[in-house]
Design a protein around this motif. Structure first.
Motif, PDB file in Angstrom:
ATOM      1  N   TYR A  37      12.176 -21.456  60.592  1.00 42.95           N
ATOM      2  CA  TYR A  37      12.907 -21.115  61.445  1.00 42.95           C
ATOM      3  C   TYR A  37      13.560 -20.833  63.124  1.00 42.95           C
ATOM      4  CZ  TYR A  37      13.402 -19.616  56.397  1.00 42.95           C
ATOM      5  OH  TYR A  37      13.615 -19.897  55.607  1.00 42.95           O
TER       6      TYR A  37
ATOM      7  N   ARG B 211       1.216 -16.782  48.216  1.00 41.95           N
ATOM      8  CA  ARG B 211       1.457 -15.487  48.083  1.00 41.95           C
ATOM      9  C   ARG B 211       2.666 -15.279  48.959  1.00 41.95           C
ATOM     10  NH1 ARG B 211      -3.761 -11.856  49.131  1.00 41.95           N
ATOM     11  NH2 ARG B 211      -5.223 -13.628  48.629  1.00 41.95           N
ATOM     12  N   ASN B 212       2.852 -13.531  48.880  1.00 41.20           N
ATOM     13  CA  ASN B 212       4.259 -13.717  49.596  1.00 41.20           C
ATOM     14  C   ASN B 212       4.151 -14.243  50.903  1.00 41.20           C
ATOM     15  OD1 ASN B 212       4.147 -10.992  47.210  1.00 41.20           O
ATOM     16  ND2 ASN B 212       5.671 -12.331  47.316  1.00 41.20           N
TER      17      ASN B 212
ATOM     18  N   GLY C 134       5.511 -19.754  52.314  1.00 43.69           N
ATOM     19  CA  GLY C 134       6.356 -20.202  52.765  1.00 43.69           C
ATOM     20  C   GLY C 134       6.858 -21.374  51.745  1.00 43.69           C
TER      21      GLY C 134
ATOM     22  N   THR D 226      10.959 -21.173  51.892  1.00 45.10           N
ATOM     23  CA  THR D 226      11.337 -22.290  53.810  1.00 45.10           C
ATOM     24  C   THR D 226      11.232 -23.628  53.417  1.00 45.10           C
ATOM     25  OG1 THR D 226      10.796 -20.168  54.311  1.00 45.10           O
ATOM     26  CG2 THR D 226      10.738 -22.508  55.359  1.00 45.10           C
TER      27      THR D 226
ATOM     28  N   GLN E 211      17.087 -17.630  44.948  1.00 42.85           N
ATOM     29  CA  GLN E 211      17.119 -16.538  44.272  1.00 42.85           C
ATOM     30  C   GLN E 211      17.041 -15.627  43.616  1.00 42.85           C
ATOM     31  OE1 GLN E 211      13.008 -14.961  47.237  1.00 42.85           O
ATOM     32  NE2 GLN E 211      12.492 -14.127  45.438  1.00 42.85           N
TER      33      GLN E 211
ATOM     34  N   GLU F 132      12.335 -18.585  41.840  1.00 43.08           N
ATOM     35  CA  GLU F 132      12.137 -17.773  41.223  1.00 43.08           C
ATOM     36  C   GLU F 132      13.051 -17.209  40.738  1.00 43.08           C
ATOM     37  OE1 GLU F 132      10.115 -14.101  43.492  1.00 43.08           O
ATOM     38  OE2 GLU F 132       8.577 -15.586  44.566  1.00 43.08           O
TER      39      GLU F 132
END
Ligand SMILES: Nc1ncnc2c1ncn2[C@@H]1O[C@H](COP(=O)(O)OP(=O)(O)OP(=O)(O)O)[C@@H](O)[C@H]1O
Length: 240
Positions: free
Chosen positions: A17, A41-42, A45, A48, A89, A162
């Motif tokens: 970004y 993991r959170n 990416g 993205t 999401q 998700e």
């Protein structure tokens, strides 16, 4: 002569970004009918990566191809029209519209034709509730509607971010069954981003594990399932 299957391909993509890279040197491809899982993991990416496919992130290096064309500079709308579907999401359905009106809003300018009956066959619950308003749906039904609306646009590759978030186990199972049927029956290729690792491993043929924006693993789901050490390191949770 059979036509070449439509493919989404990332070639050495660095993306993020406003000039700040989040994902680096990512290459992969997924074709119609294939199922790719994207885990990590959170903040690794994953979103993205999907945003780069849809043209919503800042592609800094590398190229994105879809259906044999370089779409790196194409608009989000042009990508959707070409057959790249996206289920974000956030369940961005229109609460003031009925189920059917929400579905019609996904047509991308195409005629309704067989699209609605096909989607109702996959999601009988939505057919039952087709005159209900968006706000009258449960969380699971809203997520079904979000997936179904993307399908009405007749994508050849569908990106799912998700889709199971916040859903009860039984509803998760129902939604995943519908997604598998959709992929099998309509031959739609999928990229599934999910926190539920076992769901991704069951669903996907191949999996990419992102670790701080870099692919720490790219290969078969079956081999990854055996690699508890890699899973624990990169996902940070035991499989459940
Ligand atoms: N619109 C944005 N502008 C700037 N930075 C962003 C934006 N969206 C995400 N980021 C940053 O990019 C990084 C990766 O975020 P991303 O949402 O792709 O991760 P993720 O793997 O999908 O995580 P999660 O599992 O939490 O959804 C994070 O550091 C995040 O803060």
């Amino acid at each position: 002569m059979p036509s070449t299957p439509i493919e989404l391909r990332f070639d050495d993509v660095t993306t993020g970004y406003a000039g700040v890279p989040v994902v680096e040197h990512l290459s992969f491809s997924v074709r119609e009918g294939e199922r790719l899982g994207l885990i990590g993991r959170n903040g690794a990416g994953k979103t993205t990566t999907l945003a780069t496919a849809t043209g919503l992130a800042d592609l800094m290096k590398g190229r994105v191809h879809f259906g044999g064309k370089d779409i790196s500079g194409a608009s989000t709308f042009a990508r959707a029209r070409a057959g790249l579907g996206y289920v974000p999401q956030s369940r961005d359905i229109f609460p003031s519209l009925t189920v059917e009106e929400n579905l019609l809003s996904g047509l991308q300018g195409r005629s309704a034709g067989a699209a609605l009956p096909a989607v109702y066959e996959l999601f009988p619950r939505l057919k039952e509730r087709r005159r209900n308003g968006g706000t009258q749906l449960s969380g699971g039904e809203q997520q079904m509607l979000s997936v179904a609306r993307a399908l009405v646009g007749q994508p050849r590759i569908l990106l799912l971010d998700e889709p199971l978030e916040g859903l009860a186990p039984m509803v998760r199972e129902e939604l995943m069954d519908a997604i598998v049927r959709m992929s099998d029956k309509l031959g739609v290729g999928c990229i599934l981003v999910e926190q539920h690792v076992d769901v991704v491993l069951d669903f996907s043929t191949n999996v990419i594990v992102l670790e701080r924006g870099v692919a720490a693993y790219a290969g078969s789901a079956a081999a990854l399932r055996q690699d508890e050490q890699l899973l624990n390191r990169t996902i940070g949770i035991q499989k459940c």
